[in-house]
Write an enzyme that holds these catalytic residues in place. Sequence first.
Site, mmCIF file in Angstrom:
data_model
loop_
_atom_site.group_PDB
_atom_site.id
_atom_site.type_symbol
_atom_site.label_atom_id
_atom_site.label_comp_id
_atom_site.label_asym_id
_atom_site.label_seq_id
_atom_site.Cartn_x
_atom_site.Cartn_y
_atom_site.Cartn_z
ATOM 1 N N SER A 130 0.821 -1.260 -0.069
ATOM 2 C CA SER A 130 0.275 0.207 0.027
ATOM 3 C C SER A 130 0.802 0.921 0.097
ATOM 4 O O SER A 130 1.584 0.718 -1.193
ATOM 5 C CB SER A 130 -0.688 0.084 1.217
ATOM 6 O OG SER A 130 -2.297 0.911 1.555
ATOM 7 N N HIS A 166 -4.783 -1.183 -3.748
ATOM 8 C CA HIS A 166 -5.304 -1.803 -3.513
ATOM 9 C C HIS A 166 -6.880 -1.731 -5.199
ATOM 10 O O HIS A 166 -7.626 -1.134 -4.758
ATOM 11 C CB HIS A 166 -6.227 -1.201 -2.070
ATOM 12 C CG HIS A 166 -5.560 -1.349 -1.443
ATOM 13 N ND1 HIS A 166 -5.357 -2.324 -0.337
ATOM 14 C CD2 HIS A 166 -4.879 -0.111 -0.563
ATOM 15 C CE1 HIS A 166 -4.449 -2.143 0.283
ATOM 16 N NE2 HIS A 166 -4.261 -0.839 0.426
#
Length: 240
Positions: A130, A166
């Site tokens: 991330s 994501h």
Amino acid sequence: MRRILAIGGGGFMMENSPTPVDELIRDLTKKAHPSVCYLATPSGDLPAHIDRFHQTYGDIGCETSHLAFFRQPNSRSILLSDFRTRILQQDAIFVGGGNTKSTLAVWREWGLDQVLREAWESGILLSGMSAGAMCWFEAGITDSFWGGVYRPLKGLGFLPGGCAVHYGSDPKRRETLHAAQQARAIPPSIAIDDFAAVLYANTSVDRVFSWKAGATAYQVDIDDTTVFETALVSDRNLTV
């Protein structure tokens, strides 16, 4: 060989540990008991994340340490007074998820950004999930400004282009990335799903990994005014 493993989402921070991608990081070092340092700056050095890292990577045979800017040091910490020397002794560095913008500001203030470049250029594996994936690129699409809005953010620039994470699980990231490319606010980008990771050798994509059906990464570019995505085939499916 300079290598970076960019993980769209997953690993010990999101899944039951250990996970295939945590074991991949260990295996990419080609050492039986590699030294792995955790940078939890994106989460403000959250103790729960630090503890889980040590548990997970310790269980798979790694020698673990962490560098924290917001917490008092303990027996597992790299001291701030000596972090350059210790960082350059690692086999791999893992950066967790959280606030990318704040992370980069802290790293630049302390000079860790330059030490991480030294580590990369010396062959230490850099990795992260991330925020810990986006930070290595020229730019990323991030919600680090809070308020539920995704915006482009300048990164460290070790890798060319932009990055979105994501990707398959959050439609807003796709919409924002496409809009930013149409506005020429972000360069051609790699977009990585949860449960997928992209390994860069020097500054080029070397391999794509996934450990869930349908998870992959995409090269996202623009032709005149039309944004298009090219799915990258996973060269290796990790065992779940």
